[in-house]
Design a protein around this motif. Structure first.
Motif, PDB file in Angstrom:
ATOM      1  N   VAL A  64       0.863  -1.181   0.000  1.00  0.00           N
ATOM      2  CA  VAL A  64       0.000   0.000   0.000  1.00  0.00           C
ATOM      3  C   VAL A  64       0.901   1.233   0.000  1.00  0.00           C
ATOM      4  N   ASN A  65       0.881   1.989  -1.086  1.00  0.00           N
ATOM      5  CA  ASN A  65       1.656   3.231  -1.184  1.00  0.00           C
ATOM      6  C   ASN A  65       0.825   4.371  -0.602  1.00  0.00           C
ATOM      7  N   ASN A  66       1.163   4.770   0.637  1.00  0.00           N
ATOM      8  CA  ASN A  66       0.318   5.706   1.366  1.00  0.00           C
ATOM      9  C   ASN A  66       1.066   6.952   1.827  1.00  0.00           C
ATOM     10  N   ALA A  67       2.297   7.159   1.374  1.00  0.00           N
ATOM     11  CA  ALA A  67       3.019   8.372   1.774  1.00  0.00           C
ATOM     12  C   ALA A  67       2.340   9.590   1.165  1.00  0.00           C
ATOM     13  N   GLY A  68       2.177  10.642   1.969  1.00  0.00           N
ATOM     14  CA  GLY A  68       1.522  11.834   1.442  1.00  0.00           C
ATOM     15  C   GLY A  68       1.781  13.054   2.292  1.00  0.00           C
ATOM     16  N   MET A  69       1.690  14.211   1.671  1.00  0.00           N
ATOM     17  CA  MET A  69       1.802  15.480   2.379  1.00  0.00           C
ATOM     18  C   MET A  69       1.038  16.530   1.595  1.00  0.00           C
ATOM     19  N   GLN A  70       0.755  17.638   2.245  1.00  0.00           N
ATOM     20  CA  GLN A  70       0.019  18.719   1.602  1.00  0.00           C
ATOM     21  C   GLN A  70       0.629  20.057   2.003  1.00  0.00           C
ATOM     22  N   ILE A 116      -2.560   4.984  -2.896  1.00  0.00           N
ATOM     23  CA  ILE A 116      -3.569   5.845  -2.295  1.00  0.00           C
ATOM     24  C   ILE A 116      -3.617   7.152  -3.076  1.00  0.00           C
ATOM     25  N   CYS A 117      -4.594   7.204  -3.953  1.00  0.00           N
ATOM     26  CA  CYS A 117      -4.828   8.386  -4.781  1.00  0.00           C
ATOM     27  C   CYS A 117      -5.673   9.384  -3.987  1.00  0.00           C
ATOM     28  N   SER A 118      -6.641  10.028  -4.622  1.00  0.00           N
ATOM     29  CA  SER A 118      -7.396  11.053  -3.908  1.00  0.00           C
ATOM     30  C   SER A 118      -8.589  11.484  -4.736  1.00  0.00           C
ATOM     31  N   LEU A 119      -9.571  12.031  -4.058  1.00  0.00           N
ATOM     32  CA  LEU A 119     -10.622  12.781  -4.746  1.00  0.00           C
ATOM     33  C   LEU A 119      -9.989  13.794  -5.692  1.00  0.00           C
ATOM     34  N   GLN A 120      -8.843  14.364  -5.262  1.00  0.00           N
ATOM     35  CA  GLN A 120      -8.143  15.364  -6.074  1.00  0.00           C
ATOM     36  C   GLN A 120      -7.355  14.738  -7.226  1.00  0.00           C
ATOM     37  N   SER A 121      -7.478  13.437  -7.429  1.00  0.00           N
ATOM     38  CA  SER A 121      -7.009  12.858  -8.692  1.00  0.00           C
ATOM     39  C   SER A 121      -7.957  13.211  -9.832  1.00  0.00           C
ATOM     40  N   LYS A 139      -2.698   8.643 -10.301  1.00  0.00           N
ATOM     41  CA  LYS A 139      -3.752   7.851 -10.937  1.00  0.00           C
ATOM     42  C   LYS A 139      -3.250   7.226 -12.228  1.00  0.00           C
ATOM     43  N   MET A 140      -2.567   8.001 -13.049  1.00  0.00           N
ATOM     44  CA  MET A 140      -2.080   7.480 -14.324  1.00  0.00           C
ATOM     45  C   MET A 140      -0.883   6.561 -14.137  1.00  0.00           C
ATOM     46  N   LEU A 141      -0.054   6.806 -13.115  1.00  0.00           N
ATOM     47  CA  LEU A 141       1.031   5.878 -12.804  1.00  0.00           C
ATOM     48  C   LEU A 141       0.449   4.515 -12.422  1.00  0.00           C
ATOM     49  N   ASN A 157      -4.000  -1.185  -8.336  1.00  0.00           N
ATOM     50  CA  ASN A 157      -5.184  -0.344  -8.289  1.00  0.00           C
ATOM     51  C   ASN A 157      -4.949   0.842  -7.373  1.00  0.00           C
ATOM     52  N   GLY A 158      -5.864   1.787  -7.413  1.00  0.00           N
ATOM     53  CA  GLY A 158      -5.800   2.941  -6.536  1.00  0.00           C
ATOM     54  C   GLY A 158      -7.033   3.025  -5.661  1.00  0.00           C
ATOM     55  N   LEU A 159      -6.869   3.617  -4.501  1.00  0.00           N
ATOM     56  CA  LEU A 159      -7.986   3.977  -3.639  1.00  0.00           C
ATOM     57  C   LEU A 159      -8.013   5.497  -3.566  1.00  0.00           C
ATOM     58  N   GLY A 160      -9.172   6.084  -3.827  1.00  0.00           N
ATOM     59  CA  GLY A 160      -9.290   7.537  -3.864  1.00  0.00           C
ATOM     60  C   GLY A 160     -10.149   8.075  -2.730  1.00  0.00           C
ATOM     61  N   PRO A 161      -9.556   8.370  -1.570  1.00  0.00           N
ATOM     62  CA  PRO A 161     -10.354   8.951  -0.488  1.00  0.00           C
ATOM     63  C   PRO A 161     -10.899  10.319  -0.874  1.00  0.00           C
ATOM     64  N   GLY A 162     -12.102  10.611  -0.377  1.00  0.00           N
ATOM     65  CA  GLY A 162     -12.659  11.946  -0.512  1.00  0.00           C
ATOM     66  C   GLY A 162     -12.167  12.829   0.619  1.00  0.00           C
ATOM     67  N   ASP A 163     -13.038  13.675   1.117  1.00  0.00           N
ATOM     68  CA  ASP A 163     -12.678  14.540   2.243  1.00  0.00           C
ATOM     69  C   ASP A 163     -12.780  13.722   3.527  1.00  0.00           C
ATOM     70  N   VAL A 164     -11.622  13.334   4.046  1.00  0.00           N
ATOM     71  CA  VAL A 164     -11.536  12.450   5.205  1.00  0.00           C
ATOM     72  C   VAL A 164     -10.884  13.205   6.358  1.00  0.00           C
ATOM     73  N   ASP A 165     -11.434  13.038   7.529  1.00  0.00           N
ATOM     74  CA  ASP A 165     -10.925  13.690   8.740  1.00  0.00           C
ATOM     75  C   ASP A 165      -9.641  12.987   9.180  1.00  0.00           C
TER      76      ASP A 165
END
Length: 227
Positions: A64-70, A116-121, A139-141, A157-165
């Motif tokens: 599961v590729n879940n590294a992320g920052m904003q 782990i993609c995103s709604l913002q994909s 998403k395209m990768l 495959n990807g999982l695209g979370p929406g607005d998650v707390d």
């Protein structure tokens, strides 16, 4: 199960918390929670880290590729260094870790990779253009990994979370004006929780998804489906 991060101390705490949550149902769960501290944006560290995991724990069947920052800022004010931090963390890490895991999975003829993609994909709002660029590329990768590694028995495959707390979105959750907009904009009428994501990950990691590849499953309360 192997948890990854850069801080051994934080990883140890996370492993203990996970073991405590699962031991009530499975007394041996604590012995199956392992950690691997390495920087997923560093190719050499990734190669050494994955090799160590397979040596210590065994073959890696699910990644599961879940590294992320904003970083939120108007695009005209976004610095070069922050642009590269966003892309390295949210996109390049999935390429580096995915490639290293797939080298082993393809040789064995099976494996699951979940990015782990995103709604913002799919959609964007002002102030997060670099993050959206990274998640759209992820998403395209994911689809590219599917095309290259699918013939060797690896589903990607990807999982695209929406607005998650989460900790990452806490400033937005605490902004009542923004939170109200999220609740109005989402057909489910609420922020998501991390528990909402578990079922999607389990499905994509399971034999039930053996003929599913190159897809992004959006877990967003319906937001991508409505205007």
């Amino acid at each position: 199960m192997v948890l990854n991060g850069r801080s051994p101390a934080a990883l140890g705490e996370a492993a203990r918390e996970l073991a405590d949550r699962t031991c009530a149902a499975d007394a041996g769960a604590a012995d199956r929670v392992h950690t691997a501290a390495f920087d997923v944006t560093d190719a050499a560290a990734v190669a050494a880290g994955i090799a160590s995991v397979e040596e210590r724990v065994g073959p890696l069947d699910v990644l599961v590729n879940n590294a992320g920052m904003q970083l939120r800022a108007p695009l005209l004010e976004f610095t070069d260094s922050d642009w590269h931090r966003i892309l390295d963390t949210n996109l390049t890490s999935a390429f580096l870790v995915g490639r290293e895991a797939a080298r082993r999975m393809t040789g064995r003829g099976h494996g699951k990779i979940i990015d782990i993609c995103s709604l913002q994909s799919e959609v964007v709002r002002p102030g997060i253009a670099p993050y959206v660029a990274a998640k759209g590329a992820l998403k395209m990768l994911t689809k590219g990994m599917c095309a290259d590694w699918g013939p060797y028995g690896v589903q990607v495959n990807g999982l695209g979370p929406g607005d998650v707390d989460t900790e990452l979105t806490r400033p937005l959750v605490d902004d009542e004006e923004f939170s109200s907009w999220v609740r109005r904009r989402t057909p489910a009428g609420r922020w998501g929780t991390t528990d909402d994501l578990v079922g999607g990950v389990l499905f994509l990691a399971s034999p039930a998804a053996d003929f599913v590849s190159g897809q992004v499953l959006y877990v967003d309360g319906g937001m991508t489906s409505v205007l």
